[in-house]
Write an enzyme that holds these catalytic residues in place. Structure first.
Site, PDB file in Angstrom:
ATOM      1  N   HIS A  66       0.837  -1.196   0.000  1.00 25.38           N
ATOM      2  CA  HIS A  66       0.000   0.000   0.000  1.00 25.38           C
ATOM      3  C   HIS A  66       0.868   1.239   0.000  1.00 25.38           C
ATOM      4  O   HIS A  66       1.960   1.270   0.590  1.00 25.38           O
ATOM      5  CB  HIS A  66      -0.980   0.006   1.181  1.00 25.38           C
ATOM      6  CG  HIS A  66      -0.343  -0.004   2.539  1.00 25.38           C
ATOM      7  ND1 HIS A  66       0.001   1.145   3.217  1.00 25.38           N
ATOM      8  CD2 HIS A  66      -0.012  -1.026   3.359  1.00 25.38           C
ATOM      9  CE1 HIS A  66       0.516   0.831   4.395  1.00 25.38           C
ATOM     10  NE2 HIS A  66       0.519  -0.485   4.513  1.00 25.38           N
ATOM     11  N   ASP A  68      -0.561   4.308   0.874  1.00 27.59           N
ATOM     12  CA  ASP A  68      -1.086   5.275   1.839  1.00 27.59           C
ATOM     13  C   ASP A  68      -0.402   5.103   3.189  1.00 27.59           C
ATOM     14  O   ASP A  68       0.111   4.031   3.516  1.00 27.59           O
ATOM     15  CB  ASP A  68      -2.604   5.151   1.978  1.00 27.59           C
ATOM     16  CG  ASP A  68      -3.053   3.765   2.424  1.00 27.59           C
ATOM     17  OD1 ASP A  68      -2.472   2.777   1.956  1.00 27.59           O
ATOM     18  OD2 ASP A  68      -3.998   3.667   3.230  1.00 27.59           O
ATOM     19  N   ASP A  99       6.267   1.423   7.190  1.00 24.70           N
ATOM     20  CA  ASP A  99       4.896   0.958   6.907  1.00 24.70           C
ATOM     21  C   ASP A  99       4.255   1.814   5.839  1.00 24.70           C
ATOM     22  O   ASP A  99       3.518   2.736   6.141  1.00 24.70           O
ATOM     23  CB  ASP A  99       4.088   1.004   8.206  1.00 24.70           C
ATOM     24  CG  ASP A  99       2.737   0.346   8.089  1.00 24.70           C
ATOM     25  OD1 ASP A  99       2.508  -0.393   7.111  1.00 24.70           O
ATOM     26  OD2 ASP A  99       1.894   0.573   8.964  1.00 24.70           O
ATOM     27  N   GLU A 133      -5.298   1.038   2.515  1.00 28.69           N
ATOM     28  CA  GLU A 133      -5.039   0.000   3.507  1.00 28.69           C
ATOM     29  C   GLU A 133      -5.152   0.552   4.919  1.00 28.69           C
ATOM     30  O   GLU A 133      -5.657  -0.130   5.814  1.00 28.69           O
ATOM     31  CB  GLU A 133      -3.640  -0.588   3.292  1.00 28.69           C
ATOM     32  CG  GLU A 133      -3.406  -1.918   4.003  1.00 28.69           C
ATOM     33  CD  GLU A 133      -2.921  -1.769   5.451  1.00 28.69           C
ATOM     34  OE1 GLU A 133      -2.934  -2.785   6.183  1.00 28.69           O
ATOM     35  OE2 GLU A 133      -2.535  -0.649   5.840  1.00 28.69           O
ATOM     36  N   GLU A 134      -4.700   1.772   5.123  1.00 31.79           N
ATOM     37  CA  GLU A 134      -4.705   2.359   6.449  1.00 31.79           C
ATOM     38  C   GLU A 134      -6.050   2.993   6.801  1.00 31.79           C
ATOM     39  O   GLU A 134      -6.262   3.402   7.942  1.00 31.79           O
ATOM     40  CB  GLU A 134      -3.615   3.440   6.565  1.00 31.79           C
ATOM     41  CG  GLU A 134      -2.195   2.933   6.349  1.00 31.79           C
ATOM     42  CD  GLU A 134      -1.672   2.082   7.503  1.00 31.79           C
ATOM     43  OE1 GLU A 134      -2.466   1.731   8.397  1.00 31.79           O
ATOM     44  OE2 GLU A 134      -0.475   1.769   7.496  1.00 31.79           O
TER      45      GLU A 134
END
Length: 377
Positions: A66, A68, A99, A133-134
């Site tokens: 991801h 984001d 991340d 995703e977040e």
């Protein structure tokens, strides 16, 4: 400066707070197109998704990530601007460094190197990225998986680059994840004066025994490498703020993290049976975040174990299903075997998020070795 460090810095400099991709996927798509990949952009609502493929037929190996990131929080709390990447004492700082823009950059470098070394490789190698995703995870990989299911897109193996390592790169191999099920419970009572409880109905008093029963319930004893299913109450709210008013309503938020003993529908039924047994007048809204998945022994786990052992001087990784969840929960139901391998996760979502530059520079070789082991050996 190494290729992967340079690309990671480029990605961090794009403030892609979910669901805004901020141009990350366009940058990556341009690089992979030049390397011979077919590019497909799948935008749903405010969410960008990228599907890049090289090769034909099966087996299909997908790298999942991801672009984001979570909000940085107060910028004055950071030692340097979260979106101006900075290397200090061997660490790369910036929101998304661990991340998971470091892993995404490593994926891209590894893919470029793989197709250059193996232009006629068997099967298909692919990259799937989302900018959701977040956040709510509605229009990201969840929606892409629906599209893939409708058109019969096959995925045999999936490697997610989530930061899974504990103390050193490669010390943990994630081979599954628990399911997640969230609930918003509203218990209805009758508001009144605390001096006249007979004229009211206190939803707090009524709900406490039921909530205690849910919290104390032993759902199961675990499943293979999965821990026992757990229910946690995260928010409780009632009242007007006055100490002489019995509230008319109580709202409770709780979440279950569950193993493959269960599916969401059965857990919902079990919880509602407890609430009914305590005679509550209530409304309950469920959100199914994703079912559990587990990758059994097979080519993917064997390849990962062998590659990680080579990167950790022969030490076998811990094989775990712990932690929260990931977008792999949407790919596994397509029939894919899924694992997660990424950098150390100690600083994710924190102020001064960072990744070791030495680890970052090893990541492309790790992912490249996995691709070669699965599609070129």
């Amino acid at each position: 400066m190494s290729d992967v460090l340079h690309l990671t810095r480029e990605l961090i400099a794009r403030p892609s707070v979910t669901p805004d991709d901020a141009g990350c996927q366009a940058l990556i798509a341009g690089r992979l197109a030049r390397a011979g990949f077919a590019i497909e952009h799948l935008r749903f609502g405010d969410v960008d998704n990228l599907w890049a493929t090289h090769g034909h037929g099966g087996p299909v190996l997908a790298l999942l990530g991801h672009t984001d990131v979570v909000p940085p929080g107060p910028r004055e709390a950071w030692a340097s601007d979260p979106f101006l990447p900075e290397v200090r004492d061997g660490l790369l700082y910036g929101r998304g460094a661990a991340d998971m823009k470091g892993s995404v950059a490593a994926f891209v470098i590894a893919l470029e190197r793989f197709v250059a070394a193996h232009p006629d490789h068997p099967g298909t190698v692919a990259l799937l990225l989302t900018s959701d995703e977040e956040g709510d995870a509605i229009d990201g990989v969840r929606k892409v998986a629906e599209v893939f299911r409708q058109r019969g897109q096959r995925i045999d193996w999936c490697i997610t680059g989530e930061p899974s390592s504990k103390a050193a790169l490669g010390d943990l191999l994630r081979v599954g994840r628990r399911g997640t099920l969230s609930a918003t419970l509203t218990v209805h009572g009758v508001q009144g004066h605390v001096a006249y409880p007979e004229k009211a109905r206190n939803p707090i008093h009524q709900a406490l025994p039921a909530l205690a029963a849910l919290a104390a319930k032993r759902w199961d004893e675990g499943y293979e490498s999965f821990p026992p299913t757990s229910l946690q109450i995260s928010n409780v709210h009632a009242g007007t703020g006055a100490n002489n008013v019995i509230p008319g309503e109580l709202q409770v938020l709780f979440n279950l993290r569950y193993n493959p003993h269960w599916r969401a529908e059965r857990l919902e039924s079990e919880c509602e049976a407890v609430l009914r047994a305590h005679g509550l007048e209530y409304a309950l809204h469920w959100h199914r975040g994703g079912e559990p998945f587990h990758t059994p022994e097979g080519p993917l786990r064997a390849a990962a174990r062998e590659v990680l052992a080579a990167f950790t001087d022969g030490a076998l990784p811990e094989e775990s299903t712990g932690g929260g969840t990931s977008d792999a929960r949407f790919i596994a139901p397509l029939g894919a075997q899924c694992i997660e391998i990424g950098p150390v996760n100690a600083s994710i979502h924190k102020v001064d998020e960072h990744v070791r530059v030495a680890d970052l520079e090893r990541l492309p070789d790790l992912y490249l070795a996995l691709m070669a082991r699965l599609l070129a050996d």
